[in-house]
Design an enzyme around this catalytic site. Structure first.
Site, PDB file in Angstrom:
ATOM      1  N   CYS A 265       0.819  -1.219   0.000  1.00  0.00           N
ATOM      2  CA  CYS A 265       0.000   0.000   0.000  1.00  0.00           C
ATOM      3  C   CYS A 265       0.850   1.265   0.000  1.00  0.00           C
ATOM      4  CB  CYS A 265      -0.971  -0.005   1.172  1.00  0.00           C
ATOM      5  SG  CYS A 265      -0.204   0.059   2.812  1.00  0.00           S
ATOM      6  N   HIS A 292      -1.894   2.081   6.986  1.00  0.00           N
ATOM      7  CA  HIS A 292      -2.396   2.133   5.618  1.00  0.00           C
ATOM      8  C   HIS A 292      -2.084   3.516   5.056  1.00  0.00           C
ATOM      9  CE1 HIS A 292      -4.396   0.709   2.150  1.00  0.00           C
ATOM     10  NE2 HIS A 292      -5.482   1.468   2.250  1.00  0.00           N
ATOM     11  N   ASP A 309      -8.539   5.307  -3.034  1.00  0.00           N
ATOM     12  CA  ASP A 309      -7.657   4.251  -2.561  1.00  0.00           C
ATOM     13  C   ASP A 309      -7.231   3.411  -3.763  1.00  0.00           C
ATOM     14  OD1 ASP A 309      -6.488   1.901  -1.496  1.00  0.00           O
ATOM     15  OD2 ASP A 309      -7.542   2.234   0.393  1.00  0.00           O
TER      16      ASP A 309
END
Length: 532
Positions: A265, A292, A309
């Site tokens: 990520c 994250h 995202d």
């Protein structure tokens, strides 16, 4: 995601016929992932009550359904009250309002209690730990402003294909004549979807020799070539089949990531945010302390920041983590070239619970540290505009480059955007018309060079004013052989001739290098004067 079936009752309406006075009851199949706005639209299709006039009340307890309501847990029997409708159940509305006020009071009390509890759980009130978690990312996001890297990033994207897909997506919604903001918004979403398909997630790096599965065997020492691109950590993997060792450097430099296109990520969000900046979007990296990272872009269409995202390929769903992943959030920090900001509240509906977990330092210290970091990194170019800046007019240009070089970008006040004219190297024009027929006596103007390609900078130009909306023009200022020595360089030019005009025209006559380059570009234009 939870599938729900709600029973929505509506009516009766006072003063209607006996038939109309019968209470209406509707069953609504609903997916909680879609949010309250979708539920309102579904109810509108059944009842003809517009979403902005709907008051949805839970029959079991009289509470009003709003953005903070947990639609997965709420009772299935709902009552719809049309705001302003003569037959609105005043008693139910009053009970709903009372319930809403009570919930608000309880929320405030919970927040106060969480703040009080936080004081006893704080681990470090000096703010050093908090600063060390945030500030290193500033160096990372400043790399996004590298003009050479941005141009390299653009070359890796199938721009024409994404532009076509953006227009097709708008057409499917019935929008055959989209505005510039709608086109830019649609292109951003296509960029997100393309990135999701082109970037590769890595749990265990495949074997460099045979391409088969590997197992982690620890960390290695970074090589000079890896450190060059920010890889201070290198994971080592042994092939389960041929026993070869594979290195997986965790690069932080987005200019390297557009080449490797792989990671977790951190790499995904880092690289995607870089792509957003390369295409002129005002973007920032979002750091979640619970492990994250994602992206936010400012949407001119929505007039606000929008969550994206890239790992999930989802957008505008800020409750994904708290509701969808059941994350226990504490700190969510937005990081960009303009500084850092605490945006945690945008990602939670349980702020008092989040407060109880924010124990690294006090809330006052969080504010102070973020302000200190922002002040440290904010550039001189961000201290404009001055108080007499002309704004809110309309813009017309000879041509513009879609989607990243539209004409209005010249006057939008955003540091990262620009106007680009594909054939303007040997001449182009830009007209700014005052709003509502107002006039301005121009005193000065600023021109700022764009992010890249100095050969496209203006060298010679004429500024004209018109008192009749553009029918006739008078020269106000003329410049020759001007040079912008660096990127994002802002220059101020004084207008000696006083003239009341309701429209202004820039005629750019020549760029820095019109022989090898057909294009013109300018980062921003700011007009200053007395508006009449």
């Amino acid at each position: 995601m939870v599938a729900r079936r709600f029973v929505v009752r509506h009516g009766p309406a006072a003063g209607g016929s006996a038939e109309a006075a019968e209470e209406q009851q509707h069953e609504v199949e609903y997916d909680t992932e879609h949010g309250l706005d979708v539920l309102r639209l579904q109810i509108f299709s059944l009842t003809a009550v517009p979403p902005d006039l709907q008051k949805i009340v839970v029959e079991a307890d009289g509470s009003v359904v709003d953005d903070g309501t947990d639609l997965e847990a709420v009772s299935e029997r709902l009552r719809l009250l049309a705001i302003g409708e003569e037959g609105e159940d005043d008693g139910a509305a009053a009970r709903a309002q009372e319930k809403s006020d009570e919930e608000f009071a309880r929320m405030l009390q919970a927040e106060e209690e969480a703040l009080l509890l936080q004081q006893y759980n704080i681990q470090n009130d000096g703010g050093d730990v908090f600063r060390q978690r945030v500030e290193p990312y500033m160096h990372q996001v400043l790399m996004y402003e590298d003009s050479v890297g941005q141009e390299a990033a653009q070359k890796t994207v199938p721009i024409c294909e994404l532009e076509e897909k953006a227009l097709v997506s708008l057409a499917k919604e019935g929008n055959f004549n989209p505005s510039k903001d709608e086109e830019k918004h649609a292109f951003l979403l296509q960029l997100l979807f393309w990135f999701k398909q082109s970037f590769r997630w890595v749990n265990a790096a495949p074997c460099d020799s045979c391409g088969r599965e590997t197992s982690n065997v620890g960390m290695g020492t970074p090589l000079t070539s890896e450190i060059k691109f920010g890889a201070s950590r290198v994971e080592m993997y042994r092939c389960n089949h041929c026993s070869s060792i594979t290195r997986f450097p965790r690069y932080n430099d987005p200019r390297k990531l557009i080449q490797t296109r792989r990671g977790r990520c951190g790499e995904w969000a880092n690289c995607f945010t870089f792509y957003c900046r390369a295409f002129g979007y005002d973007a920032r990296l979002i750091l979640d302390f619970t492990d994250h990272v994602w992206t936010e872009c400012f949407s001119n269409l929505y007039g606000r920041w929008m969550h994206l995202d890239p790992c999930e390929g989802v957008y505008d769903n800020p409750l994904l983590y708290e509701k969808g992943w059941n994350k226990k959030l504490n700190y969510v920090i937005a990081i960009s070239k303009d500084g850092v900001r605490d945006v945690t509240k945008r990602y939670t509906r349980k702020w008092h619970e989040v407060l109880s977990r924010r124990i690294i330092t006090s809330e006052e210290t969080v504010v102070s540290v973020l302000s200190s970091i922002t002040g440290k990194y904010r550039t001189e170019g961000n201290h404009f505009p001055r108080g007499n800046r002309v704004c809110s007019g309309s813009v017309l240009a000879s041509r513009e480059q879609l989607p990243i070089g539209i004409a209005t970008a010249a006057f939008d006040g955003i540091h990262s955007s620009k106007w680009e004219e594909p054939d303007g190297a040997k001449g182009c024009w830009l007209i700014y018309t005052m709003q509502d027929g107002k006039s301005c006596e121009l005193e000065s103007y600023d021109l700022m060079s764009a992010n890249d390609a100095p050969e496209r900078d203006p060298m010679d130009w004429v500024l004209e004013g018109s008192a009749d909306g553009g029918s006739t023009w008078n020269i106000l200022d003329a410049r020759n052989s001007e040079m912008f020595e660096s990127r994002f360089l802002r220059k101020t030019f004084t207008v000696d001739k006083r003239y009341k005009a309701n429209a202004f025209r820039f005629r750019f006559l020549r760029v820095r290098d019109s022989h090898s380059n057909p294009r013109f570009q300018i980062g921003s234009i700011d007009l200053y004067g007395k508006t009449i």
